[in-house]
Design a protein around this motif. Structure first.
Motif, mmCIF file in Angstrom:
data_model
loop_
_atom_site.group_PDB
_atom_site.id
_atom_site.type_symbol
_atom_site.label_atom_id
_atom_site.label_comp_id
_atom_site.label_asym_id
_atom_site.label_seq_id
_atom_site.Cartn_x
_atom_site.Cartn_y
_atom_site.Cartn_z
ATOM 1 N N ASP A 143 0.818 -1.199 0.000
ATOM 2 C CA ASP A 143 0.000 0.000 0.000
ATOM 3 C C ASP A 143 0.861 1.261 0.000
ATOM 4 N N LYS A 144 1.977 1.247 0.712
ATOM 5 C CA LYS A 144 2.852 2.423 0.733
ATOM 6 C C LYS A 144 3.559 2.602 -0.603
ATOM 7 N N LEU A 145 4.011 1.502 -1.202
ATOM 8 C CA LEU A 145 4.691 1.584 -2.487
ATOM 9 C C LEU A 145 3.743 2.088 -3.570
ATOM 10 N N LEU A 196 -6.693 4.018 0.048
ATOM 11 C CA LEU A 196 -6.076 2.701 0.187
ATOM 12 C C LEU A 196 -5.404 2.547 1.558
ATOM 13 N N VAL A 197 -4.645 3.567 1.961
ATOM 14 C CA VAL A 197 -4.005 3.519 3.273
ATOM 15 C C VAL A 197 -5.056 3.507 4.385
ATOM 16 N N ALA A 198 -6.139 4.276 4.191
ATOM 17 C CA ALA A 198 -7.209 4.286 5.186
ATOM 18 C C ALA A 198 -7.861 2.909 5.309
ATOM 19 N N TYR A 199 -8.027 2.228 4.184
ATOM 20 C CA TYR A 199 -8.637 0.895 4.219
ATOM 21 C C TYR A 199 -7.760 -0.081 4.997
ATOM 22 N N TYR A 200 -6.463 -0.098 4.706
ATOM 23 C CA TYR A 200 -5.557 -1.000 5.421
ATOM 24 C C TYR A 200 -5.486 -0.640 6.905
ATOM 25 N N ARG A 222 -2.803 0.324 18.261
ATOM 26 C CA ARG A 222 -3.277 0.295 16.881
ATOM 27 C C ARG A 222 -3.004 1.636 16.216
ATOM 28 N N TRP A 223 -2.672 1.549 14.925
ATOM 29 C CA TRP A 223 -2.497 2.768 14.136
ATOM 30 C C TRP A 223 -3.856 3.391 13.833
ATOM 31 N N GLU A 224 -3.892 4.701 13.828
ATOM 32 C CA GLU A 224 -5.114 5.444 13.515
ATOM 33 C C GLU A 224 -4.814 6.479 12.433
ATOM 34 N N PHE A 225 -5.884 7.132 11.949
ATOM 35 C CA PHE A 225 -5.725 8.115 10.882
ATOM 36 C C PHE A 225 -4.929 9.313 11.380
ATOM 37 N N GLY A 226 -4.009 9.794 10.522
ATOM 38 C CA GLY A 226 -3.264 11.006 10.811
ATOM 39 C C GLY A 226 -3.823 12.203 10.055
ATOM 40 N N GLU A 227 -3.280 13.370 10.354
ATOM 41 C CA GLU A 227 -3.785 14.605 9.733
ATOM 42 C C GLU A 227 -3.559 14.629 8.225
ATOM 43 N N ALA A 228 -2.485 13.996 7.765
ATOM 44 C CA ALA A 228 -2.176 14.033 6.331
ATOM 45 C C ALA A 228 -3.234 13.320 5.498
ATOM 46 N N MET A 229 -3.887 12.322 6.059
ATOM 47 C CA MET A 229 -4.917 11.619 5.298
ATOM 48 C C MET A 229 -6.120 12.521 5.039
#
Length: 234
Positions: A76-78, A150-154, A170-177
């Protein structure tokens, strides 16, 4: 709605597109795509972006480290890196094409000959530039929305993964999203306004042609019904 002219719509669309492009560029390199805060150490926050992994503590501040290998990146990052670069490239091309297609930009260049034919060619060229700019900006908006979603889905899938123990942070949404979603929507709206400007220009041309045809028909009728002067023989 007399103030809503084609020139105004073109300028607003270019302003929105440029703003969305700048926001997309900033979002691409922000290390705030995902955030993590451990309950065990509330003074420590982790941030993850497309290029860096960062940690923030009150004692040391923010420290970031770039990913060591591109091949070791998750899919997803790539894919997000590639799509964000495509978004920036298509957005730049779209803004340049739309700028040179604006009404009043470079209208006087190359008008030394051709008369009405030259003006018609310039109008068709500007119309094509606006359409190309709108399509490219649309692509830029969609390729911005896709990696962010895509990153939000993962992130959501990993957050609700039942195989991970509850004690694991757990990872959560950041401001950049959120800025990425806003940038993508702004680009889509900006590209749509360019298509609206093209339609307004076509309507103006059709009205001008109708008025010209009507005036030509009236002039012919006037010429046919012009009264003859009578002469008297003395």
């Amino acid at each position: 709605m007399a103030f809503l002219t084609r020139r105004l719509v073109e300028r607003v669309s270019l302003f929105l597109s440029f703003g969305g492009l700048v926001t997309t560029f900033v979002t691409t390199f922000l290390p705030l795509w995902k955030t993590l805060n451990s309950d065990l150490n509330e003074m420590e926050n982790w941030y993850e972006g497309l290029w860096h992994m960062c940690i923030f503590t009150e004692e040391l501040g923010l420290h970031c480290k770039a990913y060591e290998s591109i091949l070791a990146l998750p899919p997803d990052k790539l894919a997000s890196r590639v799509l964000m670069f495509i978004s920036i490239a298509t957005g730049l091309l779209g803004v340049f094409a739309a700028f040179f297609g604006l009404e009043g930009v470079l209208d006087g260049s190359g008008s030394g000959g051709g008369g009405g034919g030259g003006a018609q060619r310039r109008r068709k060229l500007k119309r094509g530039l606006l359409i190309a700019g709108g399509v490219l900006i649309w692509i830029s908006g969609l390729t911005t929305l896709t990696p962010v979603s895509l990153v939000a889905y993962y992130t959501v899938v990993e957050f609700w993964d039942e195989n991970v123990p509850d004690v694991v942070p757990r990872w959560e949404f950041g401001e950049a999203m959120f800025s990425g979603w806003i940038a993508g929507l702004i680009l889509v709206v900006g590209g749509s306004f360019l298509f609206v400007a093209v339609c307004m220009g076509d309507c103006e041309v059709e009205k001008a042609e109708e008025v010209q045809a009507l005036s030509l028909a009236l002039s012919k009728d006037t010429a046919r019904t012009r009264p003859y002067l009578k002469t008297e023989v003395l």
